[in-house]
Design a protein around this motif. Structure first.
Motif, PDB file in Angstrom:
ATOM      1  N   PHE A 148       1.069   3.260  11.513  1.00 54.39           N
ATOM      2  CA  PHE A 148      -0.056   2.320  11.440  1.00 54.39           C
ATOM      3  C   PHE A 148      -1.388   3.052  11.574  1.00 54.39           C
ATOM      4  N   THR A 149      -1.455   3.992  12.489  1.00 54.73           N
ATOM      5  CA  THR A 149      -2.708   4.741  12.683  1.00 54.73           C
ATOM      6  C   THR A 149      -3.071   5.537  11.439  1.00 54.73           C
ATOM      7  N   SER A 154      -6.229   6.006   6.369  1.00 60.03           N
ATOM      8  CA  SER A 154      -6.307   6.332   4.940  1.00 60.03           C
ATOM      9  C   SER A 154      -6.816   5.170   4.093  1.00 60.03           C
ATOM     10  N   LEU A 155      -6.795   3.947   4.630  1.00 54.86           N
ATOM     11  CA  LEU A 155      -7.172   2.773   3.837  1.00 54.86           C
ATOM     12  C   LEU A 155      -8.516   2.177   4.226  1.00 54.86           C
ATOM     13  N   ILE A 156      -9.032   2.526   5.397  1.00 46.34           N
ATOM     14  CA  ILE A 156     -10.215   1.848   5.915  1.00 46.34           C
ATOM     15  C   ILE A 156     -11.429   2.037   5.001  1.00 46.34           C
ATOM     16  N   PHE A 161      -9.227  -2.257   0.294  1.00 44.93           N
ATOM     17  CA  PHE A 161      -8.958  -2.733   1.655  1.00 44.93           C
ATOM     18  C   PHE A 161      -9.846  -3.930   1.985  1.00 44.93           C
ATOM     19  N   TRP A 162     -11.050  -3.958   1.409  1.00 49.40           N
ATOM     20  CA  TRP A 162     -11.999  -5.042   1.683  1.00 49.40           C
ATOM     21  C   TRP A 162     -12.038  -6.076   0.559  1.00 49.40           C
ATOM     22  N   GLY A 233       0.692  -2.154  -2.397  1.00 49.05           N
ATOM     23  CA  GLY A 233       1.828  -1.745  -1.581  1.00 49.05           C
ATOM     24  C   GLY A 233       1.408  -1.147  -0.256  1.00 49.05           C
ATOM     25  N   THR A 234       0.323  -0.384  -0.242  1.00 40.29           N
ATOM     26  CA  THR A 234      -0.170   0.174   1.017  1.00 40.29           C
ATOM     27  C   THR A 234      -0.631  -0.931   1.966  1.00 40.29           C
TER      28      THR A 234
END
Length: 400
Positions: A148-149, A154-156, A161-162, A233-234
């Motif tokens: 999760f971390t 990697s996605l933030i 992501f938004w 998928g991520t």
């Protein structure tokens, strides 16, 4: 073989939107990595690497940590060595019927009561210890929190992501970042290792649902990678990892006897699970794959197959949410989480069967304890009678 695969398995109509061919999505080296099915071959040796790493982790880290937290294993009486009963236990049934008990008693020359006691001890003997369950939970906790971390990191900063419309902009010709490639490979390798170990891990009431979940997850990860559904998928993997490490940490403290810490973590897990699996996952992720994606391409086989797998996961989420809400009900109205509704015991028997001979003392010791309690009770009765008689005698002069 390659021609056969190209003709049947890698048909463009199954993997790509209408009007797009494999040549249209080819990328040059400077354009980035494009996901290829052969990349998933590495997940098989990686799964065995996870199994070996888990073995080392449990012995070197989990076991000492369990002792540090005070995890205690229940002492169980080992069943006597009776070959005929052992053969029946392993090959036919762990819970014989009354007719089978009578037949076994005649074959072994043992009373029916002793036969039933032997099977009770034998079943309890196979139950997993708290240390074993702690090690399993701690291994999953370590992976989920690390996954999760790393996934969130990697996605933030990614646009999808938004804004979930970015998951489909330019699809299917979308390069895959190196971090997301390894995120996929590690997740699929881990779930493959869980599927390989499911027969030896602690069996729970939802054993079948767990197997379905692992298979659906592996198919979902593999297909989404081959069809370049990597962006959405991520997000799916991140949503699932967001609550799992809270559950595993709550289990760890439950096995250690830290009731308040376990209850607090379970409440946090329940809230995160219900929000992410019943609100975020269907409202954002499933919605963007079912509805938003149609703004960018026409539906094809991959669209239906991918969404079908997501709906299977959502059905499992609803099933587990029902179990969690039952536990929350017990927590609110009974004041504590009495037990895991999924049950850490084996699925055949719900509760720990009582050892007729006791865990730490023999029948003779228990009989002595009972006799002492009876003697104490008798003494109390005599003292009460004497006290009552004394009170009556003290009131007699006044009565006269």
């Amino acid at each position: 073989m390659e021609a056969l695969l190209n003709e049947w398995l890698w048909q463009e109509e199954s993997w790509l939107p209408p009007g797009i061919s494999w040549q249209d999505i080819e990328m040059k080296e400077d354009e980035g990595r494009f996901p290829l099915p052969r990349d998933l071959i590495y997940t098989f040796p990686l799964a065995f690497t996870f199994i070996a790493l888990r073995y080392v982790f449990e012995r070197l880290i989990a076991v000492p940590f369990s002792k540090h937290l005070g995890v205690k294993d229940r002492i169980r009486i080992r069943a006597a060595s009776v070959p005929k009963l052992e053969t029946f236990y392993k090959q036919k049934s762990r819970q014989p019927s009354q007719i089978e008990v009578v037949s076994l008693g005649k074959q072994c020359g043992i009373s029916q009561r002793n036969i039933q006691t032997w099977f009770r001890h034998r079943r309890n003997q196979d139950r997993p210890s708290n240390s074993r369950k702690f090690c399993e939970a701690s291994w999953r906790f370590a992976f989920y929190i690390a996954s999760f971390t790393a996934g969130l990191g990697s996605l933030i900063n990614t646009p999808w992501f938004w804004d979930h419309r970015e998951c489909w902009r330019g699809y299917p010709k979308q390069p895959v970042a190196e971090a997301h490639y390894w995120y996929y490979i590690l997740e699929m390798g881990f779930y493959l290792s869980l599927l390989l170990c499911v027969s030896v891990d602690v069996k729970r009431k939802d054993f079948k649902e767990q197997v379905i979940h692992h298979i659906a997850t592996i198919f979902l990860i593999g297909f989404s990678y081959c069809a370049n559904y990597v962006r959405v998928g991520t997000l799916v993997m991140l949503v699932h990892d967001s609550s799992d490490f809270f559950l595993e940490s709550a289990k760890m403290f439950h096995y250690a006897g830290w009731t308040r810490t376990c209850d607090s973590l379970f409440v946090i897990f329940s809230l995160v699970f219900l929000v992410t699996r019943l609100v975020v996952f269907p409202g954002r992720v499933v919605h963007t794959t079912l509805v938003v994606s149609l703004e960018f391409f026409q539906p094809f086989f991959g669209y239906y197959f991918f969404n079908a797998l997501l709906l299977v996961l959502q059905a499992l989420h609803i099933f587990w949410a029902y179990l969690i809400l039952r536990m929350l009900y017990k927590f609110v109205f009974l004041g504590k989480v009495e037990r895991d509704e999924r049950s850490d015991e084996e699925s055949e028997v719900d509760d720990e069967e009582p050892e007729e001979d006791g865990d730490e003392c023999s029948w003779e010791q228990r009989k002595g304890t009972i006799n002492s309690k009876l003697a104490s009770l008798a003494n109390n009765c005599v003292l009460n009678n004497l006290t009552n008689q004394r009170n009556i005698n003290s009131r007699l002069p006044k009565a006269r």
